[in-house]
Enzyme design. Structure first.
Site, PDB file in Angstrom:
ATOM      1  N   HIS A   1     -34.359   5.463  11.711  1.00  0.00           N
ATOM      2  CA  HIS A   1     -33.530   4.767  10.711  1.00  0.00           C
ATOM      3  C   HIS A   1     -33.491   3.268  10.957  1.00  0.00           C
ATOM      4  CE1 HIS A   1     -32.019   8.918   9.888  1.00  0.00           C
ATOM      5  NE2 HIS A   1     -32.079   8.433   8.654  1.00  0.00           N
TER       6      HIS A   1
ATOM      7  N   ASP B   1     -29.578   2.209   4.585  1.00  0.00           N
ATOM      8  CA  ASP B   1     -29.274   2.695   5.943  1.00  0.00           C
ATOM      9  C   ASP B   1     -28.854   1.551   6.868  1.00  0.00           C
ATOM     10  OD1 ASP B   1     -31.683   5.433   6.031  1.00  0.00           O
ATOM     11  OD2 ASP B   1     -29.488   5.499   5.907  1.00  0.00           O
TER      12      ASP B   1
HETATM   13  O1  LIG Z   1     -37.843  16.059   8.188  1.00  0.00           O
HETATM   14  C1  LIG Z   1     -36.619  16.354   8.273  1.00  0.00           C
HETATM   15  C2  LIG Z   1     -36.194  17.566   8.850  1.00  0.00           C
HETATM   16  C3  LIG Z   1     -34.847  17.860   8.866  1.00  0.00           C
HETATM   17  N1  LIG Z   1     -33.985  16.977   8.302  1.00  0.00           N
HETATM   18  C4  LIG Z   1     -32.620  17.319   8.176  1.00  0.00           C
HETATM   19  C5  LIG Z   1     -32.220  18.642   8.014  1.00  0.00           C
HETATM   20  C6  LIG Z   1     -30.895  18.951   7.811  1.00  0.00           C
HETATM   21  C7  LIG Z   1     -29.941  17.946   7.771  1.00  0.00           C
HETATM   22  C8  LIG Z   1     -30.398  16.646   7.877  1.00  0.00           C
HETATM   23  O2  LIG Z   1     -29.552  15.607   7.717  1.00  0.00           O
HETATM   24  C9  LIG Z   1     -28.754  15.304   8.818  1.00  0.00           C
HETATM   25  F1  LIG Z   1     -29.519  15.173   9.915  1.00  0.00           F
HETATM   26  F2  LIG Z   1     -28.154  14.144   8.504  1.00  0.00           F
HETATM   27  F3  LIG Z   1     -27.851  16.290   8.986  1.00  0.00           F
HETATM   28  C10 LIG Z   1     -31.717  16.303   8.063  1.00  0.00           C
HETATM   29  N2  LIG Z   1     -34.346  15.785   7.812  1.00  0.00           N
HETATM   30  C11 LIG Z   1     -35.620  15.477   7.759  1.00  0.00           C
HETATM   31  C12 LIG Z   1     -35.989  14.234   7.142  1.00  0.00           C
HETATM   32  N3  LIG Z   1     -37.230  13.986   6.686  1.00  0.00           N
HETATM   33  C13 LIG Z   1     -37.173  12.785   6.157  1.00  0.00           C
HETATM   34 CL1  LIG Z   1     -38.553  12.019   5.441  1.00  0.00          CL
HETATM   35  N4  LIG Z   1     -35.957  12.242   6.245  1.00  0.00           N
HETATM   36  C14 LIG Z   1     -35.183  13.156   6.882  1.00  0.00           C
HETATM   37  C15 LIG Z   1     -33.785  12.947   7.200  1.00  0.00           C
HETATM   38  C16 LIG Z   1     -33.410  12.728   8.509  1.00  0.00           C
HETATM   39  C17 LIG Z   1     -32.058  12.476   8.797  1.00  0.00           C
HETATM   40  C18 LIG Z   1     -31.123  12.421   7.788  1.00  0.00           C
HETATM   41  C19 LIG Z   1     -31.515  12.633   6.477  1.00  0.00           C
HETATM   42  C20 LIG Z   1     -32.854  12.868   6.170  1.00  0.00           C
HETATM   43 ZN   LIG Z   2     -32.713   6.729   4.761  1.00  0.00          ZN
END
Ligand SMILES: O=c1ccn(-c2cccc(OC(F)(F)F)c2)nc1-c1nc(Cl)[nH]c1-c1ccccc1
Ligand SMILES: [Zn+2]
Length: 315
Positions: A70, A109
């Protein structure tokens, strides 16, 4: 197309990457009509003061942390994706909406520390005491306003106060839409409009929901890039996830399996699930509304196939 551009890109060295970023960013934001003085960069109606735009952009870049994922590079990629998405759809959104979408992407972000909302709330951080929902996204918007309010940084100060309030309202809506917790509701609404063929771009509610999933689509666009980019980006995302998991263990907590490096063998399966639950429906809906985005859906499907092969030990 998404694939070819990306292959050529890896050949660029780090230093010219930085140059590439700042040059593209200005190309992203505006093109200057030749009859205007050099210190203005303009889109058709609204002119940004060039110096303020530079100052604003450099301050935004400075307010991204050097965390694995990020960081400024993620923000830049998200803004580049929005630029390419809007490039084909200039007429359906107003100038102000297009500017707000790009600025929201580059700021979406701001000041991210590499921890999720769930982590910020669970460990009762100062930011979590400020906001009850979408903790980080509300902070990202607050940071945007703070930078705009710095001397010589307000790229929107040429607008009337009503239009200024309007553009900040757009930016707030767009940044809050990047909270994955809002995704299902936003996506469900747009899918319903498409299914019953009531989608009307002139309807403000429909427009807002479409713009919300466009923000998600740009934020998650690494899932829709060609396999080498998706695989490399996921490694970086999980570096950030595992760092959060390590900190959680140090605090005596139990991280989500996805954040626990002891579960790294489950990563391919987790990716299949994430792409199937979030990305395939998202790019599928967008490809219906904007057919030129269908390569994003095709890349996502290909990435699901490749992660599934890895999950089942197939070459
Ligand atoms: O590849 C991934 C696998 C799993 N998750 C994920 C799965 C559940 C929840 C979650 O959100 C949180 F982590 F905040 F809980 C993220 N996010 C991605 C992802 N891929 C891209 Cl490109 N951007 C993100 C991402 C990362 C952090 C946040 C948001 C998107
Ligand atoms: Zn983002």
């Amino acid at each position: 197309n998404w694939g070819e551009k990306r292959k050529g890109y890896h050949a660029i060295t780090r230093s010219s990457e930085l140059f590439f970023r700042s040059v593209c960013l200005f190309l992203l934001l505006c093109t200057r009509p030749c009859n205007l003085p050099l210190n203005y960069v303009c889109t058709t109606q609204h002119c940004f003061d060039h110096e303020k735009l530079v100052r604003f952009t450099l301050s935004v870049r400075k307010n991204y942390h050097k965390v694995p994922y990020h960081n400024w590079w993620h923000a830049f990629n998200v803004a580049h994706c929005m630029y390419r998405m809007l490039d084909h759809e200039q007429e359906i959104f107003t100038e102000l909406e297009r500017q707000a979408l790009i600025i929201a992407c580059i700021c979406h972000d701001l000041d991210h520390r590499g921890y999720t909302n769930q982590f910020m709330v669970k460990y009762e951080t100062a930011l979590a005491s400020l906001y009850s929902t979408s903790v980080m996204e509300q902070h990202h918007f607050n940071q945007t306003v703070t930078i705009l309010q710095q001397d010589g940084h307000n790229i929107f100060d040429h607008l009337t106060s009503d239009v200024y309030k309007q553009v900040l309202g757009y930016i707030r809506h767009y940044i809050l839409a990047t909270d994955l917790a809002q995704f299902f509701s936003n996506h469900k609404q747009v899918t319903r409009f498409c299914a019953d063929q009531t989608f009307n771009i002139e309807n403000t509610y429909h427009r807002n929901k479409l713009q919300a999933i466009m923000m998600s689509a740009c934020d998650l666009s690494a899932c829709a890039k060609t396999w080498p980019v998706q695989k490399k980006t996921v490694e970086i995302i999980y570096e950030e996830f595992y760092a959060q998991g390590d900190l959680e263990k140090k605090k005596g907590g139990v991280p989500l399996p996805m954040m626990d490096r002891d579960n790294a063998h489950n990563l391919p399966k987790e990716q299949v699930n994430f792409l199937r639950i979030f990305c395939e429906p998202l790019y599928g809906t967008l490809a219906v509304i904007f057919p030129h985005l269908s390569p994003l859906l095709e890349n996502t499907k290909d990435n699901i196939h490749k992660w599934d092969n890895l999950a089942h030990g197939r070459p």
